[in-house]
Design a protein around this motif. Sequence first.
Motif, PDB file in Angstrom:
ATOM      1  N   HIS A 101     -17.504   1.748 -24.881  1.00 52.93           N
ATOM      2  CA  HIS A 101     -16.586   0.611 -24.910  1.00 52.93           C
ATOM      3  C   HIS A 101     -15.126   1.064 -24.843  1.00 52.93           C
ATOM      4  CE1 HIS A 101     -17.080   1.815 -29.105  1.00 52.93           C
ATOM      5  NE2 HIS A 101     -15.867   1.319 -29.314  1.00 52.93           N
ATOM      6  N   GLY A 102     -14.330   0.238 -24.180  1.00 51.74           N
ATOM      7  CA  GLY A 102     -12.902   0.489 -24.090  1.00 51.74           C
ATOM      8  C   GLY A 102     -12.494   1.529 -23.070  1.00 51.74           C
ATOM      9  N   VAL A 103     -13.419   2.084 -22.300  1.00 55.71           N
ATOM     10  CA  VAL A 103     -13.080   3.102 -21.300  1.00 55.71           C
ATOM     11  C   VAL A 103     -12.368   2.436 -20.127  1.00 55.71           C
ATOM     12  CG1 VAL A 103     -14.034   4.727 -19.606  1.00 55.71           C
ATOM     13  CG2 VAL A 103     -14.914   4.692 -21.938  1.00 55.71           C
ATOM     14  N   THR A 104     -11.283   3.094 -19.662  1.00 55.75           N
ATOM     15  CA  THR A 104     -10.552   2.645 -18.475  1.00 55.75           C
ATOM     16  C   THR A 104     -10.500   3.795 -17.487  1.00 55.75           C
ATOM     17  OG1 THR A 104      -9.188   1.111 -19.738  1.00 55.75           O
ATOM     18  CG2 THR A 104      -8.345   1.808 -17.583  1.00 55.75           C
ATOM     19  N   ILE A 105     -10.920   3.535 -16.251  1.00 52.30           N
ATOM     20  CA  ILE A 105     -10.857   4.513 -15.167  1.00 52.30           C
ATOM     21  C   ILE A 105     -10.112   3.831 -14.040  1.00 52.30           C
ATOM     22  CG2 ILE A 105     -12.183   5.956 -13.572  1.00 52.30           C
ATOM     23  CD1 ILE A 105     -14.522   5.790 -15.608  1.00 52.30           C
ATOM     24  N   GLY A 106      -8.867   4.255 -13.778  1.00 49.17           N
ATOM     25  CA  GLY A 106      -8.080   3.530 -12.786  1.00 49.17           C
ATOM     26  C   GLY A 106      -6.858   4.249 -12.292  1.00 49.17           C
ATOM     27  N   ASN A 107      -5.967   3.473 -11.690  1.00 46.58           N
ATOM     28  CA  ASN A 107      -4.750   4.036 -11.112  1.00 46.58           C
ATOM     29  C   ASN A 107      -3.553   3.722 -11.995  1.00 46.58           C
ATOM     30  OD1 ASN A 107      -4.490   1.316 -10.675  1.00 46.58           O
ATOM     31  ND2 ASN A 107      -4.286   1.444  -8.478  1.00 46.58           N
ATOM     32  N   THR A 108      -2.399   4.221 -11.577  1.00 48.22           N
ATOM     33  CA  THR A 108      -1.154   3.955 -12.291  1.00 48.22           C
ATOM     34  C   THR A 108      -0.114   3.442 -11.306  1.00 48.22           C
ATOM     35  OG1 THR A 108      -0.362   6.214 -11.957  1.00 48.22           O
ATOM     36  CG2 THR A 108      -1.544   5.774 -13.996  1.00 48.22           C
ATOM     37  N   ILE A 109       0.898   2.799 -11.835  1.00 49.93           N
ATOM     38  CA  ILE A 109       2.043   2.377 -11.031  1.00 49.93           C
ATOM     39  C   ILE A 109       3.091   3.480 -11.155  1.00 49.93           C
ATOM     40  CG2 ILE A 109       3.781   0.590 -10.652  1.00 49.93           C
ATOM     41  CD1 ILE A 109       0.882  -0.373 -10.275  1.00 49.93           C
ATOM     42  N   LEU A 110       3.481   4.035 -10.020  1.00 49.97           N
ATOM     43  CA  LEU A 110       4.452   5.131 -10.008  1.00 49.97           C
ATOM     44  C   LEU A 110       5.873   4.606 -10.173  1.00 49.97           C
ATOM     45  CD1 LEU A 110       2.829   7.129  -7.073  1.00 49.97           C
ATOM     46  CD2 LEU A 110       2.551   7.515  -9.526  1.00 49.97           C
ATOM     47  N   ALA A 111       6.820   5.505 -10.432  1.00 50.25           N
ATOM     48  CA  ALA A 111       8.211   5.136 -10.681  1.00 50.25           C
ATOM     49  C   ALA A 111       8.822   4.335  -9.534  1.00 50.25           C
ATOM     50  CB  ALA A 111       9.040   6.388 -10.947  1.00 50.25           C
ATOM     51  N   ASP A 112       8.406   4.628  -8.299  1.00 56.69           N
ATOM     52  CA  ASP A 112       8.951   3.903  -7.149  1.00 56.69           C
ATOM     53  C   ASP A 112       8.242   2.570  -6.892  1.00 56.69           C
ATOM     54  OD1 ASP A 112       6.523   4.656  -6.091  1.00 56.69           O
ATOM     55  OD2 ASP A 112       7.358   5.827  -4.437  1.00 56.69           O
ATOM     56  N   GLY A 113       7.310   2.199  -7.755  1.00 56.76           N
ATOM     57  CA  GLY A 113       6.609   0.935  -7.622  1.00 56.76           C
ATOM     58  C   GLY A 113       5.314   1.017  -6.830  1.00 56.76           C
ATOM     59  N   SER A 114       5.043   2.165  -6.224  1.00 57.24           N
ATOM     60  CA  SER A 114       3.786   2.317  -5.479  1.00 57.24           C
ATOM     61  C   SER A 114       2.642   2.586  -6.454  1.00 57.24           C
ATOM     62  CB  SER A 114       3.901   3.445  -4.451  1.00 57.24           C
ATOM     63  OG  SER A 114       4.116   4.678  -5.099  1.00 57.24           O
ATOM     64  N   VAL A 115       1.438   2.531  -5.921  1.00 51.69           N
ATOM     65  CA  VAL A 115       0.242   2.723  -6.738  1.00 51.69           C
ATOM     66  C   VAL A 115      -0.318   4.117  -6.477  1.00 51.69           C
ATOM     67  CG1 VAL A 115      -2.076   1.845  -7.206  1.00 51.69           C
ATOM     68  CG2 VAL A 115      -0.238   0.262  -6.640  1.00 51.69           C
ATOM     69  N   SER A 116      -0.708   4.797  -7.546  1.00 51.10           N
ATOM     70  CA  SER A 116      -1.296   6.138  -7.415  1.00 51.10           C
ATOM     71  C   SER A 116      -2.712   6.039  -6.855  1.00 51.10           C
ATOM     72  CB  SER A 116      -1.351   6.824  -8.774  1.00 51.10           C
ATOM     73  OG  SER A 116      -2.358   6.236  -9.573  1.00 51.10           O
ATOM     74  N   GLY A 117      -3.289   7.196  -6.583  1.00 54.22           N
ATOM     75  CA  GLY A 117      -4.697   7.246  -6.205  1.00 54.22           C
ATOM     76  C   GLY A 117      -5.561   6.970  -7.420  1.00 54.22           C
ATOM     77  N   VAL A 118      -6.855   7.065  -7.224  1.00 59.46           N
ATOM     78  CA  VAL A 118      -7.799   6.764  -8.299  1.00 59.46           C
ATOM     79  C   VAL A 118      -8.641   7.994  -8.626  1.00 59.46           C
ATOM     80  CG1 VAL A 118      -7.922   4.312  -7.801  1.00 59.46           C
ATOM     81  CG2 VAL A 118      -9.470   5.873  -6.645  1.00 59.46           C
ATOM     82  N   PRO A 119      -9.231   8.026  -9.802  1.00 59.90           N
ATOM     83  CA  PRO A 119     -10.036   9.177 -10.207  1.00 59.90           C
ATOM     84  C   PRO A 119     -11.332   9.327  -9.412  1.00 59.90           C
ATOM     85  CG  PRO A 119      -9.349   7.901 -12.122  1.00 59.90           C
ATOM     86  CD  PRO A 119      -9.034   7.084 -10.906  1.00 59.90           C
ATOM     87  N   THR A 120     -11.772  10.567  -9.340  1.00 51.30           N
ATOM     88  CA  THR A 120     -13.092  10.906  -8.836  1.00 51.30           C
ATOM     89  C   THR A 120     -13.822  11.565  -9.994  1.00 51.30           C
ATOM     90  OG1 THR A 120     -12.254  11.246  -6.602  1.00 51.30           O
ATOM     91  CG2 THR A 120     -14.404  12.222  -7.127  1.00 51.30           C
ATOM     92  N   ILE A 121     -14.963  11.015 -10.346  1.00 56.79           N
ATOM     93  CA  ILE A 121     -15.707  11.469 -11.507  1.00 56.79           C
ATOM     94  C   ILE A 121     -16.962  12.192 -11.026  1.00 56.79           C
ATOM     95  CG2 ILE A 121     -16.807  10.761 -13.665  1.00 56.79           C
ATOM     96  CD1 ILE A 121     -13.766  10.034 -13.439  1.00 56.79           C
ATOM     97  N   GLY A 122     -17.201  13.388 -11.544  1.00 58.66           N
ATOM     98  CA  GLY A 122     -18.369  14.179 -11.164  1.00 58.66           C
ATOM     99  C   GLY A 122     -19.650  13.655 -11.792  1.00 58.66           C
ATOM    100  N   ASP A 123     -20.698  14.455 -11.704  1.00 57.66           N
ATOM    101  CA  ASP A 123     -22.009  14.104 -12.265  1.00 57.66           C
ATOM    102  C   ASP A 123     -22.093  14.504 -13.741  1.00 57.66           C
ATOM    103  OD1 ASP A 123     -22.806  13.310  -9.701  1.00 57.66           O
ATOM    104  OD2 ASP A 123     -23.685  15.261  -9.239  1.00 57.66           O
ATOM    105  N   HIS A 124     -22.863  13.750 -14.504  1.00 50.61           N
ATOM    106  CA  HIS A 124     -23.153  14.052 -15.917  1.00 50.61           C
ATOM    107  C   HIS A 124     -21.885  14.094 -16.773  1.00 50.61           C
ATOM    108  CE1 HIS A 124     -27.342  14.990 -14.943  1.00 50.61           C
ATOM    109  NE2 HIS A 124     -26.864  15.572 -13.864  1.00 50.61           N
TER     110      HIS A 124
END
Length: 174
Positions: A101-124
């Motif tokens: 519960h409460g886990v967040t996997i996502g992007n961020t808003i950069l200083a210039d207002g653009s959006v960062s990439g997103v995480p890649t999660i491995g196995d296990h």
Amino acid sequence: MGISFGETLGALREDLRRNIFFKSKLILTLFRLANFFACRSKLTLFAGLPLIFFYIAICEWVLGVEIPVKTKIGKGLVIHHGVGLVINGFCEIGDHCVVRHGVTIGNTILADGSVSGVPTIGDHVEFGANSIVLGAVRVGDRARIGAGAVVTKDIPDGAVAVGVPARVLDGHSI
């Protein structure tokens, strides 16, 4: 063409085998079916709209679990409790991962207002309660993210990451 029905059923069977809670089984069953219709073709997306809307209504609005229907998630995902779980629809999650519960996997808003990439999660990979992974980072296979950790940098395979910001514990590979 997107994913096959056989792949969907195989992933769903593995999800159901690994989850013990009815709520988790319901979320993953609805997700896998909605994911199949959303990712297969435009025709199945249109045909599956009632199921997709039902999935959104039940999982997001009622159960508080936000996993967009086009998210790429490997087989055997385990959801413990799930309330407040948020996964960005563009991230990729490997096989046999555990989220709490409460886990967040996502992007961020950069200083210039653009959006960062997103995480890649491995196995296990295992996520502790209220852990957060943000930006274009890779979490390696068999990594563990401690409860409340905030990950903004790559985590190597088998590492244990804790703290805010998250740091890899020396000598605690698994």
